[in-house]
Design a protein around this motif. Sequence first.
Motif, PDB file in Angstrom:
ATOM      1  N   PRO A 116     -13.685   8.274  -0.087  1.00  0.00           N
ATOM      2  CA  PRO A 116     -12.717   7.430   0.621  1.00  0.00           C
ATOM      3  C   PRO A 116     -11.569   6.931  -0.240  1.00  0.00           C
ATOM      4  CG  PRO A 116     -14.898   6.370   0.494  1.00  0.00           C
ATOM      5  CD  PRO A 116     -15.061   7.736  -0.057  1.00  0.00           C
ATOM      6  N   THR A 117     -10.357   7.181   0.232  1.00  0.00           N
ATOM      7  CA  THR A 117      -9.146   6.744  -0.477  1.00  0.00           C
ATOM      8  C   THR A 117      -8.011   6.651   0.539  1.00  0.00           C
ATOM      9  OG1 THR A 117      -7.743   7.191  -2.412  1.00  0.00           O
ATOM     10  CG2 THR A 117      -8.391   9.101  -1.108  1.00  0.00           C
ATOM     11  N   ALA A 118      -6.837   6.153   0.124  1.00  0.00           N
ATOM     12  CA  ALA A 118      -5.691   6.050   1.043  1.00  0.00           C
ATOM     13  C   ALA A 118      -5.183   7.452   1.404  1.00  0.00           C
ATOM     14  CB  ALA A 118      -4.579   5.258   0.357  1.00  0.00           C
ATOM     15  N   LYS A 119      -4.735   7.621   2.635  1.00  0.00           N
ATOM     16  CA  LYS A 119      -4.118   8.895   3.055  1.00  0.00           C
ATOM     17  C   LYS A 119      -2.847   9.119   2.227  1.00  0.00           C
ATOM     18  CE  LYS A 119      -5.580   8.947   7.854  1.00  0.00           C
ATOM     19  NZ  LYS A 119      -5.806   7.490   8.127  1.00  0.00           N
ATOM     20  N   ILE A 155       5.042  -0.543  -4.695  1.00  0.00           N
ATOM     21  CA  ILE A 155       4.649  -0.922  -3.338  1.00  0.00           C
ATOM     22  C   ILE A 155       5.970  -1.216  -2.618  1.00  0.00           C
ATOM     23  CG2 ILE A 155       3.230  -2.491  -1.927  1.00  0.00           C
ATOM     24  CD1 ILE A 155       1.481  -1.261  -4.076  1.00  0.00           C
ATOM     25  N   ALA A 156       6.412  -0.287  -1.784  1.00  0.00           N
ATOM     26  CA  ALA A 156       7.727  -0.444  -1.152  1.00  0.00           C
ATOM     27  C   ALA A 156       7.574  -1.184   0.176  1.00  0.00           C
ATOM     28  CB  ALA A 156       8.355   0.926  -0.932  1.00  0.00           C
ATOM     29  N   GLN A 157       8.402  -2.227   0.322  1.00  0.00           N
ATOM     30  CA  GLN A 157       8.321  -3.028   1.558  1.00  0.00           C
ATOM     31  C   GLN A 157       9.173  -2.422   2.666  1.00  0.00           C
ATOM     32  OE1 GLN A 157       6.075  -5.265   1.896  1.00  0.00           O
ATOM     33  NE2 GLN A 157       5.512  -5.299  -0.259  1.00  0.00           N
ATOM     34  N   THR A 158      10.101  -1.544   2.305  1.00  0.00           N
ATOM     35  CA  THR A 158      10.905  -0.854   3.309  1.00  0.00           C
ATOM     36  C   THR A 158      10.963   0.627   2.930  1.00  0.00           C
ATOM     37  OG1 THR A 158      12.949  -1.101   2.036  1.00  0.00           O
ATOM     38  CG2 THR A 158      12.431  -2.876   3.588  1.00  0.00           C
ATOM     39  N   GLU A 185       1.600   7.328  -0.599  1.00  0.00           N
ATOM     40  CA  GLU A 185       0.339   7.049   0.111  1.00  0.00           C
ATOM     41  C   GLU A 185       0.386   5.808   0.970  1.00  0.00           C
ATOM     42  OE1 GLU A 185      -2.739   6.932  -2.941  1.00  0.00           O
ATOM     43  OE2 GLU A 185      -2.646   4.760  -2.975  1.00  0.00           O
ATOM     44  N   GLU A 186      -0.549   5.777   1.878  1.00  0.00           N
ATOM     45  CA  GLU A 186      -0.741   4.687   2.822  1.00  0.00           C
ATOM     46  C   GLU A 186      -0.996   3.391   2.059  1.00  0.00           C
ATOM     47  OE1 GLU A 186      -4.592   3.965   5.827  1.00  0.00           O
ATOM     48  OE2 GLU A 186      -4.620   5.462   4.254  1.00  0.00           O
ATOM     49  N   PHE A 187      -0.442   2.288   2.559  1.00  0.00           N
ATOM     50  CA  PHE A 187      -0.654   0.968   1.974  1.00  0.00           C
ATOM     51  C   PHE A 187      -1.971   0.409   2.495  1.00  0.00           C
ATOM     52  CE2 PHE A 187      -0.179  -3.681   2.474  1.00  0.00           C
ATOM     53  CZ  PHE A 187       0.031  -4.034   1.150  1.00  0.00           C
TER      54      PHE A 187
END
Length: 422
Positions: A116-119, A155-158, A185-187
Amino acid sequence: MKVMVVGGGGREHAIIKKLKENKQITELYALPGNGGMANDATLVAIGAKELDKICDFAVENKIDFAVVAPDDPLVLGLVDRLNQVGIECFGPTKNAAIIEGSKKFSKDLMKKYGIPTAKYQSFTDLDKALSYLDEQQAPIVVKADGLALGKGVIIAQTIEEAKQAVVEMMQNGKFGDSGNTVVIEEFLEGPEVSVLAFTDGNIVVPMVSSMDHKRAKDGDQGLNTGGMGTIAPNPYYTQEIAKQCDKLIFKPTIEAMKKEGRTFKGCLYFGLMITKNGPKVIEYNCRFGDPETQVVLPLLKSDLLTIMQKTARGTLDYSDVEFSSDSACCVIMASNGYPESYQKGYVIEQNDNIDGEIYYAGAKLNQGKLLTDGGRVLGVTCTDKNLKSAIKKAYEQIDKVTFDKAYYRKDIGARALKALED
Ligand code: AMP
Ligand code: GLY
């Protein structure tokens, strides 16, 4: 017995202090170490990435056992090189260290083996990465594939911010070759847990869990740093979660590496996030964490050298690794301004009766005086019966060490204590 430790930070100081408990060790060398460790090891002025010089030193000095602690020499293949000249080593070989050396490798491994990990998607082509981002939603995470001094994760907010990060990495060479490939990757959301584990390639023995505090300022504000403090154990890592991790993450990872012909021996660091859909891997590191090691090793009851030798030889047993049920807290004292610009060269004064351990990172000896020599200068670790008292003790003891322009977070462990109360 002659043992050498490659590396020079607080993590290496903690490893050295633990190794010293073994009385069979007659000589202990740190390459390069730092001035704050001079009482615990013989400092050798060879950098951790100077592979030729390290091998020559080991042979000339008839080293019996080597510990390679930092990521760079592991990823460059120092363990292979030392093995080739007949030196037994703790640490993964180059083909296993890739689990940290390439994020694309580790993501592809997890996908292939259902860990299991982020997509995610990985890209070597800038335009494809940018058009992929057009179809995604923020927040979203952009990672440089290779080692980037812990700074390669945005970690991009936009989506605009994510695109900028991709351009910085792939076009402007912000992280050199490390950014030629990027992973998008997915946050994920949830509390983070660090679990270091000894593995000899056959079995995987998790150490006590811990929690890092990466941001510079109280309340997890400010810039990302190499780590401003740690506590162990991590209250979010319940027995139930530990069981799930062992079954779904730890064992499958070791098996996967073996199947890929990349048997991992050494310390494997699992950076985990406990999401509402269960624990997921955020990152693997091929080494002990810093400053996690500074809270984990003080709680180890067993002999570290024996564990390391058995790990290297593929004969590790679960019963070789025993931890105390106490808790530990490490508070990092940094130079004011870190992780941006700061001044060095201030005298470090330390009271003799500190009830805890000081692990030096950015310190150097100059005419008998210990001076600050880096962003993160030292860490003070205290252990006690429970987390609350360990934290209290660490903050009492830290006042016994001083230098000009010292800065430390006042809230290490506060979130963990709150989790225990909830
Ligand atoms: P790393 O350098 O891989 O340890 O990443 C640095 C930090 O970024 C981690 O400790 C997390 O807090 C955060 N991070 C990394 N990947 C993700 C993700 N997929 N979702 C949310 N946060 C992440
Ligand atoms: N504390 C995080 C690391 O060692 O990578």
